[in-house]
Enzyme design. Structure first.
Site, PDB file in Angstrom:
ATOM      1  N   VAL A  98       2.127   1.072  -8.933  1.00  0.00           N
ATOM      2  CA  VAL A  98       1.259   0.607 -10.016  1.00  0.00           C
ATOM      3  C   VAL A  98       0.093  -0.142  -9.383  1.00  0.00           C
ATOM      4  CG1 VAL A  98       1.192  -1.195 -11.786  1.00  0.00           C
ATOM      5  CG2 VAL A  98       3.040   0.480 -11.783  1.00  0.00           C
ATOM      6  N   CYS A  99      -1.128   0.155  -9.793  1.00  0.00           N
ATOM      7  CA  CYS A  99      -2.306  -0.501  -9.209  1.00  0.00           C
ATOM      8  C   CYS A  99      -2.367  -1.962  -9.620  1.00  0.00           C
ATOM      9  CB  CYS A  99      -3.583   0.196  -9.680  1.00  0.00           C
ATOM     10  SG  CYS A  99      -5.066  -0.788  -9.337  1.00  0.00           S
TER      11      CYS A  99
END
Lengths: 130, 133, 110
Positions: free
Chosen positions: A77-78
């Site tokens: 997940v960024c």
């Protein structure tokens, strides 16, 4: 073939996460390798531990966690997109003075460099989004 | 040293691929334009062969004179002018998209190469990694 | 967290970044530097002012590599290098100099 997967939309709102999941599952069944599944934009919301969808329909987050566990997938997940949307792990919560974290099993928070690396290392990067 | 600096030493492992960022959405109405740009800025450290394409409403990302006080959002259009310093210089804009919106290259904040549909397709054909946000 | 300065209370976050970027002034920069046991010399201010001007123009804090190149262009190659910048700001231009300069806290997205 080695695939990189990019998921750009959140769970339920848009089919992107479902399509990405079905593609990933099918690719694995055919013996392909999934280098990484990267979640960006609202896609980060696929990684919340707190979703409680109705029991007679698919549990998108749990499905990803289970697939990741079965095949040792790297679900990333960024961090910047996650910060914007309130998706945190324990470390991020502490760093930013938040009183809770909510990331689901099997997901990890990292930088966009992981997405670029996936583009470089994979034979093909497939984007699921709007 | 910071994570960023360490990356310079090991970025990509020497492999250079053609990365194309396709932008088809207007800024501010949705997050895609801003977050697409954020990928470009981070990605620049990996020394790949980067191009940006602006198609359909994506051309609005580059228009001059954006004023966002009225909507309470940050005007991030100046950041496109920083791309050159990040060695991201190949910016392509779709001709038909400009025309349909009554725009031309002079209305844009950065120098771009305007491509027709065939040329845009040819550009995409040559790319290794195509991001679409 | 908060700092008392010139009779004002200025809020900062867990990592010492200003909560309101609009609060920034040079006295605050000095106090933030003091927290890291640094005294700001004219060389520090050169970089801090450069960062603020860059942010004003481009609405982003520059990546370290870009900052180094740009400083080299403006102030010469003896200043446009990693070693010089890390000597001035041991925790790094991205994190530490940007904090003193009142720029937004980096997301950590690399």
């Amino acid at each position: 073939m080695k695939f990189g997967i990019l998921v750009n939309e959140g769970p339920y709102t848009h089919q992107a996460s479902d399509s990405a999941y079905q593609f990933t599952k099918a690719a694995l069944e055919k013996g392909h390798e999934i280098f990484r599944v990267f979640f960006y934009h609202d896609g980060v919301n696929n990684g919340t531990r707190l979703s409680v969808p109705p029991q007679d329909d698919r549990h998108i987050t749990n499905r990803w966690s289970a697939l990741a566990k079965e095949h040792q997938l790297d679900l990333v997940v960024c961090v910047a997109a996650a910060q914007r949307r309130g998706l945190l792990d324990a470390n991020e919560a502490k760093r930013n003075g938040k009183d809770a974290d909510n990331i689901a099993d099997g997901f990890r928070i990292s930088g966009l460099g992981q997405l670029i690396e996936a583009g470089i290392q994979a034979d093909r990067l497939v984007v699921f989004g709007d | 040293m910071s994570d960023e600096d360490m990356m310079d030493d090991e970025a990509g492992g020497g492999v250079v691929k053609k990365f194309l960022y396709v932008n088809r959405k207007a800024p501010y109405g949705t997050i895609y334009a801003l977050e697409s740009l954020e990928v470009v800025l981070i990605g620049a450290a990996f020394d790949q062969d980067v191009s940006l394409a602006f198609i359909d409403d994506g051309v609005y990302q580059l228009t001059k004179g954006q004023q966002t006080d009225g909507i309470g959002m940050k005007n991030f259009s100046p950041t496109y002018r920083a791309l050159e310093m990040y060695d991201v210089e190949k910016l392509y804009v779709d001709q038909d998209s400009l025309t349909a919106r009554g725009l031309n290259a002079e209305d844009l904040i950065v120098p771009v190469e305007v491509l027709n549909t065939t040329q845009m397709a040819e550009l995409m054909e040559t790319q290794d990694v195509v991001f679409s946000f | 967290m908060s700092i008392e300065i010139n009779g004002q209370t200025i809020e900062t976050d867990e990592e010492g970044y200003l909560t309101n970027l609009g609060d920034w002034n040079e006295d605050i920069a000095k106090v933030l530097a003091e927290q890291d046991e640094l005294e700001l010399t004219s060389n520090h201010w050169e970089v801090i002012n450069f960062l603020r001007e860059y942010y004003d123009e481009y609405q982003i804090a520059p990546a370290v590599r870009v900052l180094t190149k740009a400083i080299g262009k403006k102030l010469g190659p003896d200043k446009g290098n990693s070693k010089y910048l890390y000597d001035l700001f041991p925790y790094g231009p991205a994190k530490q100099a940007c904090r003193f300069a009142g720029l937004p806290k980096p997301t950590g997205c690399v």
